[in-house]
Design a protein around this motif. Structure first.
Motif, PDB file in Angstrom:
ATOM      1  N   ALA A 178       0.804  -1.132   0.149  1.00  0.00           N
ATOM      2  CA  ALA A 178       0.089  -0.076  -0.031  1.00  0.00           C
ATOM      3  C   ALA A 178       0.860   1.336  -0.076  1.00  0.00           C
ATOM      4  N   GLN A 179       2.078   1.184   0.801  1.00  0.00           N
ATOM      5  CA  GLN A 179       2.898   2.420   0.879  1.00  0.00           C
ATOM      6  C   GLN A 179       3.646   2.609  -0.531  1.00  0.00           C
ATOM      7  N   TRP A 180       4.080   1.283  -0.920  1.00  0.00           N
ATOM      8  CA  TRP A 180       4.984   1.514  -2.171  1.00  0.00           C
ATOM      9  C   TRP A 180       4.047   1.929  -3.332  1.00  0.00           C
ATOM     10  N   MET A 181       2.739   1.446  -3.394  1.00  0.00           N
ATOM     11  CA  MET A 181       2.049   1.827  -4.737  1.00  0.00           C
ATOM     12  C   MET A 181       1.274   3.269  -4.412  1.00  0.00           C
ATOM     13  N   GLY A 182       1.091   3.620  -2.930  1.00  0.00           N
ATOM     14  CA  GLY A 182       0.327   4.704  -2.565  1.00  0.00           C
ATOM     15  C   GLY A 182      -1.153   4.661  -2.957  1.00  0.00           C
ATOM     16  N   GLN A 183      -1.680   3.112  -2.775  1.00  0.00           N
ATOM     17  CA  GLN A 183      -2.898   2.951  -2.888  1.00  0.00           C
ATOM     18  C   GLN A 183      -3.460   1.676  -1.837  1.00  0.00           C
ATOM     19  N   ALA A 184      -4.693   1.517  -1.667  1.00  0.00           N
ATOM     20  CA  ALA A 184      -5.047   0.542  -0.605  1.00  0.00           C
ATOM     21  C   ALA A 184      -4.877  -0.968  -1.097  1.00  0.00           C
ATOM     22  N   VAL A 185      -4.448  -1.785  -0.115  1.00  0.00           N
ATOM     23  CA  VAL A 185      -4.427  -3.221  -0.700  1.00  0.00           C
ATOM     24  C   VAL A 185      -5.817  -3.718   0.168  1.00  0.00           C
ATOM     25  N   GLN A 186      -6.353  -4.608  -0.532  1.00  0.00           N
ATOM     26  CA  GLN A 186      -7.553  -5.181   0.088  1.00  0.00           C
ATOM     27  C   GLN A 186      -7.048  -6.582   0.669  1.00  0.00           C
ATOM     28  N   VAL A 187      -7.682  -6.931   1.770  1.00  0.00           N
ATOM     29  CA  VAL A 187      -7.641  -8.097   2.703  1.00  0.00           C
ATOM     30  C   VAL A 187      -9.103  -8.715   2.574  1.00  0.00           C
ATOM     31  N   ALA A 188      -9.230  -9.744   2.055  1.00  0.00           N
ATOM     32  CA  ALA A 188     -10.738 -10.276   1.695  1.00  0.00           C
ATOM     33  C   ALA A 188     -11.009 -12.010   1.618  1.00  0.00           C
ATOM     34  N   SER A 189     -12.138 -12.331   1.393  1.00  0.00           N
ATOM     35  CA  SER A 189     -12.292 -13.723   1.516  1.00  0.00           C
ATOM     36  C   SER A 189     -12.458 -14.483   0.181  1.00  0.00           C
ATOM     37  N   TRP A 190     -11.892 -15.435  -0.217  1.00  0.00           N
ATOM     38  CA  TRP A 190     -12.280 -16.133  -1.387  1.00  0.00           C
ATOM     39  C   TRP A 190     -13.488 -17.077  -1.127  1.00  0.00           C
ATOM     40  N   ARG A 191     -13.991 -17.078   0.162  1.00  0.00           N
ATOM     41  CA  ARG A 191     -15.024 -17.796   0.526  1.00  0.00           C
ATOM     42  C   ARG A 191     -16.364 -17.279   0.112  1.00  0.00           C
ATOM     43  N   ASP A 192     -16.324 -15.961   0.413  1.00  0.00           N
ATOM     44  CA  ASP A 192     -17.451 -15.153   0.071  1.00  0.00           C
ATOM     45  C   ASP A 192     -17.958 -14.746  -1.445  1.00  0.00           C
ATOM     46  N   ALA A 193     -19.076 -15.293  -2.150  1.00  0.00           N
ATOM     47  CA  ALA A 193     -19.286 -15.183  -3.384  1.00  0.00           C
ATOM     48  C   ALA A 193     -19.626 -13.592  -3.715  1.00  0.00           C
ATOM     49  N   SER A 194     -20.302 -12.916  -2.532  1.00  0.00           N
ATOM     50  CA  SER A 194     -20.461 -11.615  -3.098  1.00  0.00           C
ATOM     51  C   SER A 194     -19.231 -10.733  -2.977  1.00  0.00           C
ATOM     52  N   GLN A 195     -18.489 -10.857  -2.228  1.00  0.00           N
ATOM     53  CA  GLN A 195     -17.035 -10.309  -2.153  1.00  0.00           C
ATOM     54  C   GLN A 195     -16.263 -10.482  -3.546  1.00  0.00           C
ATOM     55  N   LEU A 196     -16.379 -11.763  -3.975  1.00  0.00           N
ATOM     56  CA  LEU A 196     -15.716 -11.977  -5.438  1.00  0.00           C
ATOM     57  C   LEU A 196     -16.636 -11.072  -6.404  1.00  0.00           C
ATOM     58  N   ILE A 197     -17.886 -11.138  -6.432  1.00  0.00           N
ATOM     59  CA  ILE A 197     -18.759 -10.197  -7.542  1.00  0.00           C
ATOM     60  C   ILE A 197     -18.318  -8.631  -7.193  1.00  0.00           C
TER      61      ILE A 197
END
Ligand SMILES: Nc1ncnc2c1ncn2[C@@H]1O[C@H](COP(=O)(O)OP(=O)(O)O)[C@@H](O)[C@H]1O
Ligand SMILES: CC(=O)N[C@@H](CCC(=O)OP(=O)(O)O)C(=O)O
Length: 260
Positions: free
Chosen positions: A227-246
């Protein structure tokens, strides 16, 4: 569905490999992104498969702050489980979803430089970006690289790299947008509730309080670095959650945003 020019670096944790439906859903999402012109680089772990293989061979698993202590006699089993079994299981799921993939490791194409991280951890590697030629060639074909976290030193010694840290080096190398997909919906607070956004100071406090520990500590620290290197947020999420994938496929924020 979002398309931008940056590569999407999707890191998946090992528990995914034990969930047929989760793999199918994730690969269908990746296939849709690729069809839409989004370049996708997949980086994978396989910690639970390593645990199983070590146990089957009568060997003990020791971890220090989320990192596996890797004595030389365990290296063949660890490399087999990560660069072999885990990588090919994922490649099978990708193929089934119609994705053309290239199974690879950190050791291929001079992609990263690797050194021993800390003598106390044995053959655990620390990697830094080196040469993106091989990855960029694969991505330019519309193919999906599937990269395991086995690296190699210049003298040919294999090293075991934490897969979140492997994803960090690759995201930096390709200037990609990093998403770390685990088996939890994101970083959880002391009551098990999802934290939507975290900065470096908040992470340090939660680590100090013991709320963020083990594999999640390694993960959020890897995320913060990118995040600091790119100057943009990095996401931590779940592969389990179909709605997160959508949501992810639409380019929406999912899980926990680790802010620069
Ligand atoms: N604050 C926290 N929020 C969520 N998970 C946490 C937290 N602290 C520790 N963990 C643990 O970290 C795990 C995720 O890290 P890890 O097992 O390394 O995942 P992966 O294999 O997907 O990289 C969770 O399953 C959970 O057991
Ligand atoms: C040094 C170190 O800890 N290597 C990890 C590599 C695999 C990994 O990180 O797998 P997950 O993403 O499933 O946790 C290990 O041996 O378990």
């Amino acid at each position: 569905m979002s398309t931008n020019n940056s590569v999407l670096v999707l890191k998946v944790g090992g528990a995914l490999l034990q969930c047929e439906m989760g793999m199918a859903r994730l690969m269908d999402t990746a296939a849709a992104m690729l069809a839409n012109g989004q370049q996708v680089l997949m980086v994978h772990g396989g910690g639970c498969l390593v645990d199983e293989q070590l146990a089957a061979n009568g060997m003990e698993t020791v971890k220090l702050e989320g990192l596996r202590v890797t004595p030389p006699e365990q290296m063949p089993i660890i490399a087999g489980a990560l660069a072999g079994t885990s990588n090919k299981i994922l490649q099978g799921a990708a193929t089934k979803a119609g994705i053309v993939s290239v199974g690879m490791s950190l050791a291929d194409g001079n992609t990263v430089s690797a050194k021993i991280k800390d003598e106390r951890l044995g053959l655990v590697g620390e990697v830094t970006p080196n040469d993106g030629t091989y990855l960029k060639f694969i991505l330019a074909q519309g193919w999906m690289p599937i990269c395991s976290s086995i690296a190699m030193m210049d003298e040919g010694q294999m090293l075991n790299v934490n897969a979140d840290q492997a994803a960090t080096a690759l995201a930096k190398l390709v200037g990609g947008k990093l998403v770390l997909l685990s088996d939890v919906s994101g970083v959880l607070d002391g009551k098990g509730q999802l934290i939507h956004s975290l900065n470096g100071k908040q992470i340090a406090d939660l680590v100090k309080q013991g709320v963020i520990e083990k594999g999640m500590k390694v993960k959020v620290e890897a995320a913060l670095e990118v995040a600091q290197w790119m100057g943009q947020a990095v996401q931590v999420a779940s592969w389990r959650d179909a709605s997160q994938l959508i949501a992810l496929a639409k380019g929406e924020a999912v899980g926990t945003q680790i802010q620069p």
